[in-house]
Design a protein around this motif. Structure first.
Motif, PDB file in Angstrom:
ATOM      1  N   MET A 122       0.830  -1.197   0.000  1.00 37.75           N
ATOM      2  CA  MET A 122       0.000   0.000   0.000  1.00 37.75           C
ATOM      3  C   MET A 122       0.874   1.260   0.000  1.00 37.75           C
ATOM      4  N   GLU A 123       1.925   1.257   0.848  1.00 38.76           N
ATOM      5  CA  GLU A 123       2.827   2.406   0.874  1.00 38.76           C
ATOM      6  C   GLU A 123       3.510   2.585  -0.477  1.00 38.76           C
ATOM      7  N   CYS A 124       3.889   1.497  -1.087  1.00 38.01           N
ATOM      8  CA  CYS A 124       4.539   1.582  -2.397  1.00 38.01           C
ATOM      9  C   CYS A 124       3.583   2.131  -3.444  1.00 38.01           C
ATOM     10  N   GLU A 125       2.326   1.752  -3.350  1.00 36.05           N
ATOM     11  CA  GLU A 125       1.349   2.251  -4.304  1.00 36.05           C
ATOM     12  C   GLU A 125       1.168   3.754  -4.157  1.00 36.05           C
ATOM     13  N   GLN A 126       1.111   4.216  -2.886  1.00 40.12           N
ATOM     14  CA  GLN A 126       0.973   5.652  -2.648  1.00 40.12           C
ATOM     15  C   GLN A 126       2.212   6.412  -3.141  1.00 40.12           C
ATOM     16  N   LEU A 127       3.382   5.847  -2.869  1.00 38.53           N
ATOM     17  CA  LEU A 127       4.624   6.488  -3.299  1.00 38.53           C
ATOM     18  C   LEU A 127       4.722   6.513  -4.818  1.00 38.53           C
ATOM     19  N   ALA A 128       4.327   5.425  -5.452  1.00 37.18           N
ATOM     20  CA  ALA A 128       4.373   5.355  -6.911  1.00 37.18           C
ATOM     21  C   ALA A 128       3.456   6.390  -7.541  1.00 37.18           C
ATOM     22  N   LEU A 129       2.308   6.620  -6.898  1.00 33.95           N
ATOM     23  CA  LEU A 129       1.360   7.607  -7.411  1.00 33.95           C
ATOM     24  C   LEU A 129       1.973   9.008  -7.383  1.00 33.95           C
ATOM     25  N   LYS A 130       2.656   9.317  -6.287  1.00 38.18           N
ATOM     26  CA  LYS A 130       3.284  10.632  -6.176  1.00 38.18           C
ATOM     27  C   LYS A 130       4.451  10.777  -7.157  1.00 38.18           C
ATOM     28  N   ALA A 131       5.131   9.653  -7.431  1.00 42.95           N
ATOM     29  CA  ALA A 131       6.300   9.705  -8.308  1.00 42.95           C
ATOM     30  C   ALA A 131       5.948   9.561  -9.777  1.00 42.95           C
ATOM     31  N   GLY A 132       4.731   9.069 -10.068  1.00 42.91           N
ATOM     32  CA  GLY A 132       4.349   8.881 -11.457  1.00 42.91           C
ATOM     33  C   GLY A 132       5.007   7.679 -12.088  1.00 42.91           C
ATOM     34  N   VAL A 133       5.175   6.590 -11.298  1.00 44.37           N
ATOM     35  CA  VAL A 133       5.757   5.355 -11.810  1.00 44.37           C
ATOM     36  C   VAL A 133       4.810   4.200 -11.499  1.00 44.37           C
ATOM     37  N   SER A 134       5.118   3.027 -12.030  1.00 43.16           N
ATOM     38  CA  SER A 134       4.287   1.851 -11.807  1.00 43.16           C
ATOM     39  C   SER A 134       4.419   1.380 -10.358  1.00 43.16           C
ATOM     40  N   GLY A 135       3.269   1.196  -9.691  1.00 44.52           N
ATOM     41  CA  GLY A 135       3.261   0.710  -8.321  1.00 44.52           C
ATOM     42  C   GLY A 135       3.841  -0.689  -8.203  1.00 44.52           C
ATOM     43  N   GLN A 136       3.523  -1.559  -9.167  1.00 42.34           N
ATOM     44  CA  GLN A 136       4.017  -2.928  -9.125  1.00 42.34           C
ATOM     45  C   GLN A 136       5.540  -2.965  -9.284  1.00 42.34           C
ATOM     46  N   ARG A 137       6.051  -2.171 -10.215  1.00 42.77           N
ATOM     47  CA  ARG A 137       7.505  -2.124 -10.414  1.00 42.77           C
ATOM     48  C   ARG A 137       8.208  -1.596  -9.175  1.00 42.77           C
ATOM     49  N   LEU A 138       7.622  -0.566  -8.555  1.00 44.29           N
ATOM     50  CA  LEU A 138       8.240  -0.003  -7.357  1.00 44.29           C
ATOM     51  C   LEU A 138       8.254  -1.033  -6.232  1.00 44.29           C
ATOM     52  N   TRP A 139       7.139  -1.759  -6.059  1.00 48.95           N
ATOM     53  CA  TRP A 139       7.079  -2.786  -5.007  1.00 48.95           C
ATOM     54  C   TRP A 139       8.111  -3.880  -5.259  1.00 48.95           C
ATOM     55  N   ASN A 140       8.293  -4.257  -6.504  1.00 45.06           N
ATOM     56  CA  ASN A 140       9.269  -5.291  -6.836  1.00 45.06           C
ATOM     57  C   ASN A 140      10.691  -4.867  -6.459  1.00 45.06           C
ATOM     58  N   GLU A 141      10.975  -3.570  -6.581  1.00 40.86           N
ATOM     59  CA  GLU A 141      12.309  -3.066  -6.215  1.00 40.86           C
ATOM     60  C   GLU A 141      12.437  -2.899  -4.705  1.00 40.86           C
ATOM     61  N   VAL A 142      11.398  -2.338  -4.068  1.00 39.68           N
ATOM     62  CA  VAL A 142      11.478  -2.030  -2.645  1.00 39.68           C
ATOM     63  C   VAL A 142      11.618  -3.287  -1.802  1.00 39.68           C
ATOM     64  N   ARG A 143      10.901  -4.341  -2.146  1.00 39.77           N
ATOM     65  CA  ARG A 143      10.939  -5.537  -1.313  1.00 39.77           C
ATOM     66  C   ARG A 143      12.285  -6.260  -1.377  1.00 39.77           C
ATOM     67  N   LEU A 144      13.102  -5.922  -2.392  1.00 35.33           N
ATOM     68  CA  LEU A 144      14.433  -6.502  -2.484  1.00 35.33           C
ATOM     69  C   LEU A 144      15.493  -5.636  -1.807  1.00 35.33           C
ATOM     70  N   GLN A 145      15.090  -4.448  -1.326  1.00 38.40           N
ATOM     71  CA  GLN A 145      16.042  -3.523  -0.720  1.00 38.40           C
ATOM     72  C   GLN A 145      15.902  -3.563   0.803  1.00 38.40           C
ATOM     73  N   PRO A 146      16.951  -3.912   1.535  1.00 37.84           N
ATOM     74  CA  PRO A 146      16.845  -3.999   2.996  1.00 37.84           C
ATOM     75  C   PRO A 146      16.635  -2.620   3.602  1.00 37.84           C
ATOM     76  N   PRO A 147      15.856  -2.498   4.683  1.00 37.82           N
ATOM     77  CA  PRO A 147      15.659  -1.206   5.338  1.00 37.82           C
ATOM     78  C   PRO A 147      16.932  -0.753   6.041  1.00 37.82           C
ATOM     79  N   VAL A 148      16.996   0.539   6.329  1.00 39.56           N
ATOM     80  CA  VAL A 148      18.144   1.120   7.026  1.00 39.56           C
ATOM     81  C   VAL A 148      17.730   1.382   8.468  1.00 39.56           C
ATOM     82  N   SER A 149      18.409   0.722   9.395  1.00 36.11           N
ATOM     83  CA  SER A 149      18.053   0.848  10.808  1.00 36.11           C
ATOM     84  C   SER A 149      18.415   2.228  11.344  1.00 36.11           C
ATOM     85  N   GLN A 150      17.855   2.533  12.525  1.00 39.06           N
ATOM     86  CA  GLN A 150      18.146   3.812  13.156  1.00 39.06           C
ATOM     87  C   GLN A 150      19.635   3.931  13.505  1.00 39.06           C
ATOM     88  N   ALA A 151      20.233   2.835  13.961  1.00 43.09           N
ATOM     89  CA  ALA A 151      21.650   2.855  14.325  1.00 43.09           C
ATOM     90  C   ALA A 151      22.523   3.150  13.106  1.00 43.09           C
TER      91      ALA A 151
END
Length: 407
Positions: A122-151
């Motif tokens: 859902m977050e990826c879909e919202q972000l994709a809408l703001k960026a003007g890119v495909s939501g599915q493509r963005l989700w495919n990239e985001v889920r392969l990218q590890p998050p960055v911890s606070q530390a």
């Protein structure tokens, strides 16, 4: 994302920021760009992740894009408060810290544009809408990218603080050096001119006394003649200081006219032949016409000053009974004038410092400021030529070569 806001009068060369910001982006995996204090992006964005590149392909970092709008809000907030700030959009975090130079805030660094934890479709879909890119493509990239911890983000923040502080301290140091140099050059030029006026008045009075009083006692006349010599020496040093000041401030200039090299050589030689004769130095000039057939577009007075300086130095550092030769050679496009002596020569470690300002030879140079060769090289360079020196070593003589373009 990283943004740097800088006033135009603080940093005019934005290209100098490309390398450090790009290196930080490569090391951290963040996206990097630079903004001025009018919120205009000047450099970047630099980005290394597939997610950021996909977002860039859309509208996200366009002038009216969502990422640009968020960064500009952070820039305005930090400039107004002088305090760090942060924001987020669709789960992506963005941080901001102020940049300071001489205690004044001049810009803002924003960095982040990464997820703190695994994003949702859902977050990826919202972000994709703001960026003007495909939501599915963005989700495919985001889920392969590890998050960055606070530390890890705290580590990146500390590294970024170190980077910008180091660059700012360097710029402060360079700015202070430039200010000191400008002050020194202005002082040198002003003092030189102020010293010339009383010396000129003193010289005129000495000459007047010598010419109008024929019956002066011998001790008085001898003292006046010695005074005249010293005044001329001091005046010559003042002239060197003025020329050095003009060189340092970029104000030295030449006035080119078409002239015969032979005339310049004769005028220069006429002032030093007596010195060579006093030391029994064999002085020769080749070819015999002394360069009468060679025409240059040059400043005759300045070129004569260069030759006079080289010849006088050669006589000064050549022992009695030595030799001095002025050799002129014409090529297709240039003329070479070599001053070759059999004097004390130059040691290998010293030869690279010969043309430096205030460089004095320790032997046989009781007078002068060590500015003659420094000024001579600058005059030759203003003519589009070169002045070089070679020497086999101590007590083996030296050769100074002027190379000038022909008319």
């Amino acid at each position: 994302m990283i943004s740097i806001a800088l006033p135009d009068d603080t940093l005019t060369d934005w290209n100098s920021w490309r390398t450090p910001l790009d290196q930080f982006a490569q090391a951290s995996g963040l996206t990097v760009c630079a903004y001025d204090i009018q919120c205009g992006r000047q450099v970047g964005p630099f980005m290394t992740s597939r997610t950021s590149r996909l977002l860039e392909s859309g509208l996200f970092w366009k002038d009216d894009g969502a990422a640009t709008a968020l960064e500009r809000r952070l820039v305005v907030s930090v400039l107004a408060s002088d305090q760090p700030a942060q924001d987020s959009i669709c789960g992506m975090r963005v941080y901001a810290i102020p940049l300071k130079l001489l205690g004044q805030v001049y810009g803002v660094v924003t960095f982040g544009w990464v997820f703190a934890d695994f994003s949702s479709p859902m977050e990826c879909e919202q972000l994709a809408l703001k960026a003007g890119v495909s939501g599915q493509r963005l989700w495919n990239e985001v889920r392969l990218q590890p998050p960055v911890s606070q530390a890890r983000m705290q580590t990146y923040t500390a590294l970024l603080h170190t980077l910008v502080d180091t660059i700012d301290r360097q710029r402060e140091t360079i700015g202070e050096l430039s200010r000191v140099n400008r002050t020194r050059d202005l002082f040198l030029a002003t003092v030189s001119h102020e010293m010339r006026t009383p010396l000129s008045a003193l010289s005129m009075r000495v000459e007047l006394l010598l010419k109008t009083h024929a019956d002066l006692p011998e001790p008085v006349e001898s003292a006046l003649r010695a005074m005249r010599v010293h005044v001329r020496q001091e005046a010559a040093m003042i002239d060197d200081l003025i020329d050095a000041a003009r060189t340092l401030t970029g104000q030295m200039s030449i006035e080119r006219t078409a002239l015969s090299l032979g005339r310049v050589v004769r005028d220069a030689v006429s002032t030093i032949e007596g010195h060579a004769h006093e030391k029994a130095i064999l002085f020769t000039i080749t070819p015999a016409d002394r360069g009468d057939s060679i025409t240059l577009a040059a400043d005759g007075r300045r070129l004569q000053q260069v030759l006079w300086n080289l010849l006088l130095n050669a006589i000064k550092f050549t022992p009695a009974g030595g030799s001095l030769r002025l050799a002129i050679a014409r090529g297709a496009t240039h003329v070479e004038i070599a001053v070759i002596d059999s004097g004390q020569g130059i040691a290998a470690p010293d030869i690279h410092h010969v043309f430096g300002a205030f460089t004095l030879q320790t032997e046989g140079n009781a007078t002068g400021l060590g500015l003659g060769l420094y000024i001579a090289r600058r005059i030759v360079e203003l003519h589009g030529g070169t002045l070089t020196v070679t020497s086999p070593g101590r007590d083996q003589g030296s050769t100074f070569t002027i190379r000038l373009p022909l008319t």
